[in-house]
Design an enzyme around this catalytic site. Sequence first.
Site, PDB file in Angstrom:
ATOM      1  N   CYS A 102     -32.313  45.963  -9.094  1.00 42.39           N
ATOM      2  CA  CYS A 102     -32.720  45.917  -7.554  1.00 42.39           C
ATOM      3  C   CYS A 102     -33.541  47.328  -7.492  1.00 42.39           C
ATOM      4  CB  CYS A 102     -31.827  46.000  -6.630  1.00 42.39           C
ATOM      5  SG  CYS A 102     -30.606  47.465  -6.701  1.00 42.39           S
ATOM      6  N   HIS A 162     -18.334  50.205  -5.124  1.00 45.79           N
ATOM      7  CA  HIS A 162     -17.747  50.652  -6.268  1.00 45.79           C
ATOM      8  C   HIS A 162     -17.833  52.123  -6.248  1.00 45.79           C
ATOM      9  CE1 HIS A 162     -17.806  46.937  -9.066  1.00 45.79           C
ATOM     10  NE2 HIS A 162     -16.729  46.769  -8.424  1.00 45.79           N
ATOM     11  N   GLU A 204     -20.020  41.203  -9.780  1.00 43.29           N
ATOM     12  CA  GLU A 204     -21.309  40.244  -9.624  1.00 43.29           C
ATOM     13  C   GLU A 204     -21.744  39.394 -10.436  1.00 43.29           C
ATOM     14  OE1 GLU A 204     -24.756  42.947  -8.866  1.00 43.29           O
ATOM     15  OE2 GLU A 204     -26.131  41.471  -9.694  1.00 43.29           O
ATOM     16  N   HIS A 257     -21.017  43.142  -3.919  1.00 41.99           N
ATOM     17  CA  HIS A 257     -21.187  42.463  -5.182  1.00 41.99           C
ATOM     18  C   HIS A 257     -21.362  40.946  -5.285  1.00 41.99           C
ATOM     19  CE1 HIS A 257     -19.245  46.364  -5.720  1.00 41.99           C
ATOM     20  NE2 HIS A 257     -20.302  46.487  -6.360  1.00 41.99           N
ATOM     21  N   CYS A 264     -24.654  42.138  -0.763  1.00 41.48           N
ATOM     22  CA  CYS A 264     -25.917  42.367  -0.638  1.00 41.48           C
ATOM     23  C   CYS A 264     -26.920  41.554  -0.709  1.00 41.48           C
ATOM     24  CB  CYS A 264     -26.516  43.607  -1.947  1.00 41.48           C
ATOM     25  SG  CYS A 264     -27.985  44.167  -1.679  1.00 41.48           S
ATOM     26  N   SER A 276     -23.669  53.886  -4.674  1.00 42.14           N
ATOM     27  CA  SER A 276     -22.479  53.600  -3.769  1.00 42.14           C
ATOM     28  C   SER A 276     -21.926  55.140  -3.475  1.00 42.14           C
ATOM     29  CB  SER A 276     -21.481  52.788  -4.583  1.00 42.14           C
ATOM     30  OG  SER A 276     -21.140  53.359  -5.917  1.00 42.14           O
ATOM     31  N   HIS A 294     -17.675  41.873 -14.618  1.00 40.16           N
ATOM     32  CA  HIS A 294     -18.155  42.407 -13.644  1.00 40.16           C
ATOM     33  C   HIS A 294     -18.343  41.567 -12.235  1.00 40.16           C
ATOM     34  CE1 HIS A 294     -20.722  44.653 -10.530  1.00 40.16           C
ATOM     35  NE2 HIS A 294     -20.517  45.717 -11.174  1.00 40.16           N
ATOM     36  N   SER A 349     -18.661  51.925 -11.446  1.00 36.38           N
ATOM     37  CA  SER A 349     -20.000  51.814 -10.647  1.00 36.38           C
ATOM     38  C   SER A 349     -21.018  51.417 -11.864  1.00 36.38           C
ATOM     39  CB  SER A 349     -20.426  52.835 -10.042  1.00 36.38           C
ATOM     40  OG  SER A 349     -21.519  52.924  -9.833  1.00 36.38           O
TER      41      SER A 349
END
Length: 363
Positions: A229, A76, A161, A109, A131, A302, A159, A257
């Site tokens: 994370c 993003h 993800e 994502h 990821c 990012s 989103h 983002s």
Amino acid sequence: METVTSTTDTPRIGLGMPRVPGVRGRLKDIPVPGHKRVLLAAPRGYCAGVDRAVIAVEKALEHYGAPVYVRKQIVHNIHVVTQLEQQGAVFVDEVDEVPEDAHIVFSAHGVSPAVVNAAADRGLHAIDATCPLVTKVHREAVRFARDDFEILLIGHEGHEEVEGTAGEAPDHVTLVNSPDDVANIEVRDPDKVVWLSQTTLSVDETMETVRRLREKFPKLQDPPSDDICYATQNRQVAIKKVAQDADLVIVVGSANSSNSVRLVEVALEYGAKAAYRVDYASEVQQEWLDGVETVGVTSGASVPEELVKELLDALADAGYGEVSEVKTAEEDLMFSLPKELRRDLAGNRDARAIGGRSRTVAG
Ligand code: SF4
């Protein structure tokens, strides 16, 4: 094809493109009562998952030739997406926009199994740049669904993800958007509930959501390990420290983002008098600097460092040439390239080793 828009009409800084005209010298050095300085948060910018995803697209372009299709923004950040477009990447919303037999990269994502299957049905050559820390959450979702748990997935509706993770176990996942959402959550069996989360949330807000969920469902299970994370956590810890001493915090990062937007919120919560997010230094407004002695600077996971450098140059023009780094952790995590690329690039030294660590710096 996905339309990518910048928050302003500012010309973009791309590889091989001229620098943004008017960035240097645009901000004026107007005196303030005290001492002007910048506190630069570290860690900031690229995380291991973003680095890997961007390199994956670049290597795919090199190896297979343009065009290489990418489902959604690879990461993003408008600048990164623009650079990759210039190199021949074509960003699409869905796999049915991609010609049969083409190469397609799945973004950092992650994607749901339905997307993987749709790409396979279309005969596409998929390269999965999800990821590994997002893949970890996917695996948790699959495992808890198999054991018939109800999964309370803390994350932001819409989103990518969250869509990918929920898609691993659609019949078992309930989305929890915020602490206030908890009051409306109902489960089938309060003895079999677990919470998981998006990787890029505010740590503090997530813990508040979990506290309320546990109040409501005392047998709520925790994930086996942190879902937020290391990169998200480290950037939030660093900006918390910077924000305590900053009159103004500027976060470099794109509006979509999640971790960049969280950094603005965290900065405000932890003492910054004002905080703004910009894609480019040219978006900084002179009036933001009125009476400001200390500017805190950071960037989302990012964001390439060249954009932070542009911001520091612009701030130096405004008299903020003294820069001190505030470092709260060391990061040297690296992920290997997606397995499809490692297979196809075998023998030409492009597969990178998994290794490294993230370490908190004392003080
Ligand atoms: S922010 Fe975290 S989860 Fe997302 S790509 Fe970076 S390391 Fe992976």
